[in-house]
Design a protein around this motif. Structure first.
Motif, PDB file in Angstrom:
ATOM      1  N   LEU A  58       0.831  -1.212   0.000  1.00  0.00           N
ATOM      2  CA  LEU A  58       0.000   0.000   0.000  1.00  0.00           C
ATOM      3  C   LEU A  58       0.863   1.258   0.000  1.00  0.00           C
ATOM      4  O   LEU A  58       0.588   2.211  -0.725  1.00  0.00           O
ATOM      5  CB  LEU A  58      -0.940  -0.014   1.211  1.00  0.00           C
ATOM      6  CG  LEU A  58      -2.112  -0.994   1.064  1.00  0.00           C
ATOM      7  CD1 LEU A  58      -2.705  -1.360   2.408  1.00  0.00           C
ATOM      8  CD2 LEU A  58      -3.177  -0.411   0.144  1.00  0.00           C
ATOM      9  N   GLN A  61       2.262   1.918  -3.308  1.00  0.00           N
ATOM     10  CA  GLN A  61       1.268   2.442  -4.255  1.00  0.00           C
ATOM     11  C   GLN A  61       0.818   3.862  -3.902  1.00  0.00           C
ATOM     12  O   GLN A  61       0.155   4.512  -4.706  1.00  0.00           O
ATOM     13  CB  GLN A  61       0.022   1.538  -4.250  1.00  0.00           C
ATOM     14  CG  GLN A  61       0.229   0.175  -4.892  1.00  0.00           C
ATOM     15  CD  GLN A  61      -0.931  -0.765  -4.587  1.00  0.00           C
ATOM     16  OE1 GLN A  61      -1.764  -0.502  -3.729  1.00  0.00           O
ATOM     17  NE2 GLN A  61      -0.980  -1.874  -5.298  1.00  0.00           N
ATOM     18  N   ASN A  62       1.153   4.316  -2.707  1.00  0.00           N
ATOM     19  CA  ASN A  62       0.632   5.597  -2.217  1.00  0.00           C
ATOM     20  C   ASN A  62       1.200   6.795  -2.986  1.00  0.00           C
ATOM     21  O   ASN A  62       2.408   6.986  -3.031  1.00  0.00           O
ATOM     22  CB  ASN A  62       0.954   5.745  -0.720  1.00  0.00           C
ATOM     23  CG  ASN A  62       0.427   7.043  -0.146  1.00  0.00           C
ATOM     24  OD1 ASN A  62      -0.608   7.558  -0.589  1.00  0.00           O
ATOM     25  ND2 ASN A  62       1.128   7.576   0.836  1.00  0.00           N
ATOM     26  N   GLY A  64      -0.122   9.900  -2.318  1.00  0.00           N
ATOM     27  CA  GLY A  64      -0.557  11.060  -1.540  1.00  0.00           C
ATOM     28  C   GLY A  64      -2.033  11.328  -1.758  1.00  0.00           C
ATOM     29  O   GLY A  64      -2.691  10.572  -2.480  1.00  0.00           O
ATOM     30  N   PRO A  65      -2.627  12.330  -1.147  1.00  0.00           N
ATOM     31  CA  PRO A  65      -1.970  13.348  -0.334  1.00  0.00           C
ATOM     32  C   PRO A  65      -1.602  12.884   1.086  1.00  0.00           C
ATOM     33  O   PRO A  65      -0.861  13.575   1.764  1.00  0.00           O
ATOM     34  CB  PRO A  65      -3.017  14.465  -0.261  1.00  0.00           C
ATOM     35  CG  PRO A  65      -4.322  13.760  -0.364  1.00  0.00           C
ATOM     36  CD  PRO A  65      -4.078  12.583  -1.260  1.00  0.00           C
ATOM     37  N   PHE A  66      -2.110  11.730   1.522  1.00  0.00           N
ATOM     38  CA  PHE A  66      -1.743  11.269   2.867  1.00  0.00           C
ATOM     39  C   PHE A  66      -0.311  10.748   2.853  1.00  0.00           C
ATOM     40  O   PHE A  66       0.102  10.088   1.889  1.00  0.00           O
ATOM     41  CB  PHE A  66      -2.698  10.161   3.341  1.00  0.00           C
ATOM     42  CG  PHE A  66      -4.094  10.640   3.598  1.00  0.00           C
ATOM     43  CD1 PHE A  66      -4.354  11.548   4.616  1.00  0.00           C
ATOM     44  CD2 PHE A  66      -5.151  10.195   2.824  1.00  0.00           C
ATOM     45  CE1 PHE A  66      -5.642  12.007   4.854  1.00  0.00           C
ATOM     46  CE2 PHE A  66      -6.444  10.649   3.052  1.00  0.00           C
ATOM     47  CZ  PHE A  66      -6.686  11.551   4.068  1.00  0.00           C
ATOM     48  N   THR A  70       0.499   7.849   7.721  1.00  0.00           N
ATOM     49  CA  THR A  70      -0.962   7.911   7.887  1.00  0.00           C
ATOM     50  C   THR A  70      -1.636   6.728   7.188  1.00  0.00           C
ATOM     51  O   THR A  70      -2.564   6.123   7.737  1.00  0.00           O
ATOM     52  CB  THR A  70      -1.499   9.249   7.323  1.00  0.00           C
ATOM     53  OG1 THR A  70      -0.824  10.314   7.992  1.00  0.00           O
ATOM     54  CG2 THR A  70      -2.990   9.383   7.514  1.00  0.00           C
ATOM     55  N   HIS A  73      -1.192   3.750   9.317  1.00  0.00           N
ATOM     56  CA  HIS A  73      -2.051   3.831  10.495  1.00  0.00           C
ATOM     57  C   HIS A  73      -3.499   3.469  10.137  1.00  0.00           C
ATOM     58  O   HIS A  73      -4.135   2.649  10.816  1.00  0.00           O
ATOM     59  CB  HIS A  73      -1.992   5.241  11.102  1.00  0.00           C
ATOM     60  CG  HIS A  73      -3.025   5.484  12.154  1.00  0.00           C
ATOM     61  ND1 HIS A  73      -2.949   4.923  13.413  1.00  0.00           N
ATOM     62  CD2 HIS A  73      -4.193   6.177  12.122  1.00  0.00           C
ATOM     63  CE1 HIS A  73      -4.010   5.274  14.110  1.00  0.00           C
ATOM     64  NE2 HIS A  73      -4.779   6.039  13.359  1.00  0.00           N
ATOM     65  N   LEU A  74      -4.014   4.079   9.071  1.00  0.00           N
ATOM     66  CA  LEU A  74      -5.426   3.853   8.708  1.00  0.00           C
ATOM     67  C   LEU A  74      -5.673   2.386   8.334  1.00  0.00           C
ATOM     68  O   LEU A  74      -6.672   1.790   8.753  1.00  0.00           O
ATOM     69  CB  LEU A  74      -5.847   4.780   7.558  1.00  0.00           C
ATOM     70  CG  LEU A  74      -5.898   6.278   7.893  1.00  0.00           C
ATOM     71  CD1 LEU A  74      -6.210   7.102   6.648  1.00  0.00           C
ATOM     72  CD2 LEU A  74      -6.949   6.558   8.978  1.00  0.00           C
TER      73      LEU A  74
ATOM     74  N   LEU B  21      -7.303   2.422  -0.986  1.00  0.00           N
ATOM     75  CA  LEU B  21      -6.236   3.432  -1.010  1.00  0.00           C
ATOM     76  C   LEU B  21      -6.605   4.556  -1.985  1.00  0.00           C
ATOM     77  O   LEU B  21      -6.441   5.739  -1.677  1.00  0.00           O
ATOM     78  CB  LEU B  21      -4.909   2.775  -1.412  1.00  0.00           C
ATOM     79  CG  LEU B  21      -3.733   3.731  -1.602  1.00  0.00           C
ATOM     80  CD1 LEU B  21      -3.365   4.431  -0.296  1.00  0.00           C
ATOM     81  CD2 LEU B  21      -2.500   2.980  -2.149  1.00  0.00           C
ATOM     82  N   SER B  25      -7.399   8.378  -0.870  1.00  0.00           N
ATOM     83  CA  SER B  25      -6.606   9.471  -1.435  1.00  0.00           C
ATOM     84  C   SER B  25      -7.538  10.508  -2.063  1.00  0.00           C
ATOM     85  O   SER B  25      -7.304  11.716  -1.933  1.00  0.00           O
ATOM     86  CB  SER B  25      -5.624   8.927  -2.473  1.00  0.00           C
ATOM     87  OG  SER B  25      -4.795   7.947  -1.879  1.00  0.00           O
ATOM     88  N   GLN B  32      -8.737  18.496   1.205  1.00  0.00           N
ATOM     89  CA  GLN B  32      -7.802  19.610   1.000  1.00  0.00           C
ATOM     90  C   GLN B  32      -8.506  20.792   0.335  1.00  0.00           C
ATOM     91  O   GLN B  32      -8.302  21.946   0.713  1.00  0.00           O
ATOM     92  CB  GLN B  32      -6.629  19.158   0.124  1.00  0.00           C
ATOM     93  CG  GLN B  32      -5.615  18.324   0.873  1.00  0.00           C
ATOM     94  CD  GLN B  32      -4.443  17.923  -0.013  1.00  0.00           C
ATOM     95  OE1 GLN B  32      -4.616  17.443  -1.121  1.00  0.00           O
ATOM     96  NE2 GLN B  32      -3.233  18.113   0.493  1.00  0.00           N
ATOM     97  N   GLN B  77     -11.062   7.933  12.395  1.00  0.00           N
ATOM     98  CA  GLN B  77      -9.625   7.952  12.088  1.00  0.00           C
ATOM     99  C   GLN B  77      -9.376   8.665  10.756  1.00  0.00           C
ATOM    100  O   GLN B  77      -8.437   9.432  10.600  1.00  0.00           O
ATOM    101  CB  GLN B  77      -9.067   6.522  11.996  1.00  0.00           C
ATOM    102  CG  GLN B  77      -9.246   5.678  13.245  1.00  0.00           C
ATOM    103  CD  GLN B  77      -8.384   6.152  14.390  1.00  0.00           C
ATOM    104  OE1 GLN B  77      -7.229   6.472  14.193  1.00  0.00           O
ATOM    105  NE2 GLN B  77      -8.948   6.211  15.575  1.00  0.00           N
ATOM    106  N   LEU B  85      -4.405  16.910   7.492  1.00  0.00           N
ATOM    107  CA  LEU B  85      -3.989  17.306   6.138  1.00  0.00           C
ATOM    108  C   LEU B  85      -4.340  18.773   5.885  1.00  0.00           C
ATOM    109  O   LEU B  85      -3.521  19.543   5.378  1.00  0.00           O
ATOM    110  CB  LEU B  85      -4.748  16.420   5.154  1.00  0.00           C
ATOM    111  CG  LEU B  85      -4.184  16.128   3.777  1.00  0.00           C
ATOM    112  CD1 LEU B  85      -2.826  15.468   3.880  1.00  0.00           C
ATOM    113  CD2 LEU B  85      -5.139  15.191   3.024  1.00  0.00           C
TER     114      LEU B  85
END
Lengths: 96, 96
Positions: A58, A61-62, A64-66, A70, A73-74, B21, B25, B32, B77, B85
């Motif tokens: 994960l 693959q991320n 953003g924006p997290f 984070t 954690h999620l 995910l 996102s 934001q 969460q 953010l």
């Protein structure tokens, strides 16, 4: 005018919330099936190696924006909830 | 044979993880934009009434397998992460 913009964004957020709920529930149902399968095979429900692999995947693959912390954690929260679901199914199974 | 079943379910779970995910996102990006809009309007980012409404709506839509308490916990969460953010965007904005 500006409030219209905020309302529109909130509408988008509500729609995403609903889709997240549906996906989370689907994740829960798949986790339950995995729990039943593991039960049959006598394999432990909690698999820290597999959990680490999923989190690493994960994070890879991320986009953003997290931030990655984070995301970890999620998803850990979701994994814990899924495990709790598998364990409560086990208890129900024992009680039948 | 049985391992094939477990592998298939894990494949399904990986696919759902990826979709989660992407949706998370997307939720972050919308949050934001909401943060920027609130900034413009001088409205506080944290809105406990709106947060309660969203949670109540999600619980009303929840058909399981997760119980309502778990759904509330998981979404809280996500809400907290979204707020963080918005707040870090605010700090970046101040620093520019």
């Amino acid at each position: 005018m500006s409030n219209g913009k905020l309302e529109e964004l909130r509408g988008q957020l509500d729609s995403v919330n609903q889709q997240l709920l549906e996906l989370l529930s689907e994740r829960g149902r798949i986790a339950q099936q995995i729990g039943q399968e593991k039960e049959k095979q006598g394999v432990p429900k909690y698999d820290p190696v597999r959990e680490k692999e999923m989190l690493d995947e994960l994070v890879a693959q991320n986009k953003g924006p997290f931030d990655n912390e984070t995301i970890r954690h999620l998803f850990k929260q979701m994994f814990q909830a899924s495990l709790k679901l598998q364990q409560s199914d086990h208890v129900k199974h024992l009680l039948v």
